[in-house]
Design an enzyme around this catalytic site. Structure first.
Site, PDB file in Angstrom:
ATOM      1  N   PHE A  92       8.603  -8.319  -5.488  1.00 41.21           N
ATOM      2  CA  PHE A  92       9.345  -8.452  -6.078  1.00 41.21           C
ATOM      3  C   PHE A  92       9.150  -9.721  -7.523  1.00 41.21           C
ATOM      4  CE2 PHE A  92      13.191 -11.283  -5.566  1.00 41.21           C
ATOM      5  CZ  PHE A  92      14.019 -10.702  -6.415  1.00 41.21           C
ATOM      6  N   ASN A 194      13.838 -16.025   1.280  1.00 41.10           N
ATOM      7  CA  ASN A 194      14.682 -15.181   0.133  1.00 41.10           C
ATOM      8  C   ASN A 194      14.462 -13.567   0.526  1.00 41.10           C
ATOM      9  OD1 ASN A 194      16.222 -13.751  -2.366  1.00 41.10           O
ATOM     10  ND2 ASN A 194      14.772 -14.739  -3.615  1.00 41.10           N
ATOM     11  N   PRO A 195      15.075 -13.125   1.339  1.00 42.88           N
ATOM     12  CA  PRO A 195      14.823 -11.837   1.907  1.00 42.88           C
ATOM     13  C   PRO A 195      15.260 -10.844   1.409  1.00 42.88           C
ATOM     14  CG  PRO A 195      17.047 -12.483   2.789  1.00 42.88           C
ATOM     15  CD  PRO A 195      16.356 -13.560   2.254  1.00 42.88           C
TER      16      PRO A 195
END
Length: 287
Positions: A92, A194-195
């Site tokens: 990510f 920050n899932p």
């Protein structure tokens, strides 16, 4: 070989990216020019003329960006706080909005010596490494359940350690596992996360849908499935006076604070907006 104005090459790149629907065409065009030239963006005005091979190299990168390949994949890095981390396929890409979450966490740590910090769903390791850079006295733990993300995080952690930053303690683990970091229960000053939080089925930009790993973006349960576990972890990890900050979808401005308030040990629950005025992350303190 006739040299060409860099300004015109940037204008042409901006036009192409704008037509392709890129969100920030001028910004990306300038960053691509700086990348190709190997200079900081702020030095672009000091390079009025460039050779044709530079223009051609810019054109090739712009073509890829116009296909909605993330800019960070093309340059190979992303920034957060005072650091940059390497990113690419399978991990990510850190977003600028996360700067505000990081700032909140660092503010909480002011005046605390040797704080213990945990970064859940660490991905590239950016949040954990940014904290370690800002607070060399901190003991920073980071965890992720994805082997590819962990490989990127390990690579970035090794690079930051070589640069002299405090090493981060990196682990493989799943936030849905109630035994993860059990040895730290009640000892942590700051939990950051920050899932994956985008509700399944949400339409997202091509940079996300085509290039970010889906398991780092989407979550079941209306986007709240992972967040529910993170709330539980924060409640058991934090020491009295410690704090948690977690990013969430802009539709979760009510739901995530409600989940935090449901834990009686958590107090001072607040939701925070990003620079565009959208609900972006929630915070709470351990009573």
């Amino acid at each position: 070989m006739n040299r060409q104005p860099l300004r015109l090459a940037i204008l042409e790149a901006t036009r192409i990216l704008e037509q392709a629907g890129v969100a920030s065409p001028r910004n990306d065009a300038e960053l691509i020019a700086a990348h190709v030239l190997g200079i900081d963006r702020g030095r672009l005005p000091l390079t009025p003329l460039v050779d044709p091979p530079v223009v051609e190299s810019m054109r090739r990168v712009v073509e890829q960006r116009a296909k909605r390949v993330p800019l960070q994949h093309l340059t190979g890095w992303a920034a957060l706080g005072d650091i940059t981390v390497d990113v690419g396929a399978g991990v990510f890409v850190p977003r600028p909005e996360t700067e505000l979450l990081l700032e909140w966490g660092l503010k909480l740590l002011k005046g605390r010596e040797y704080p213990v910090v945990v970064d859940l769903c660490t991905g590239s390791g950016a949040l954990a490494l940014a904290v370690a850079r800002a607070r060399p006295d901190a003991v920073v733990y980071a965890v992720d359940n994805d082997p590819t993300a962990l490989a990127w995080a390990r690579h970035n952690a090794d690079a930051r350690a070589e640069a002299g930053d405090t090493p981060v303690r990196l682990y493989s683990g799943d936030v849905t596992d109630p035994t993860v970091f059990a040895e730290l229960d009640g000892l942590v000053d700051l939990v950051l996360c920050n899932p994956p939080y985008v509700p399944e089925g949400t339409e997202v930009p091509r940079e996300v849908s085509d290039h970010d790993p889906p398991q780092a973006v989407f979550a079941p349960g209306g986007g709240l499935a992972v967040i529910r576990h993170v709330v539980g972890m924060a409640a058991r990890l934090l020491k009295p006076g410690g704090g948690v900050a977690m990013e969430h979808d802009d539709t979760h401005g009510g739901a995530v604070p409600e989940l935090l308030r449901a834990r009686k040990v958590l107090t001072d629950v607040r939701d925070h907006q990003d620079l565009a005025g959208r609900a972006r992350f929630a915070t709470a303190l351990r009573g």
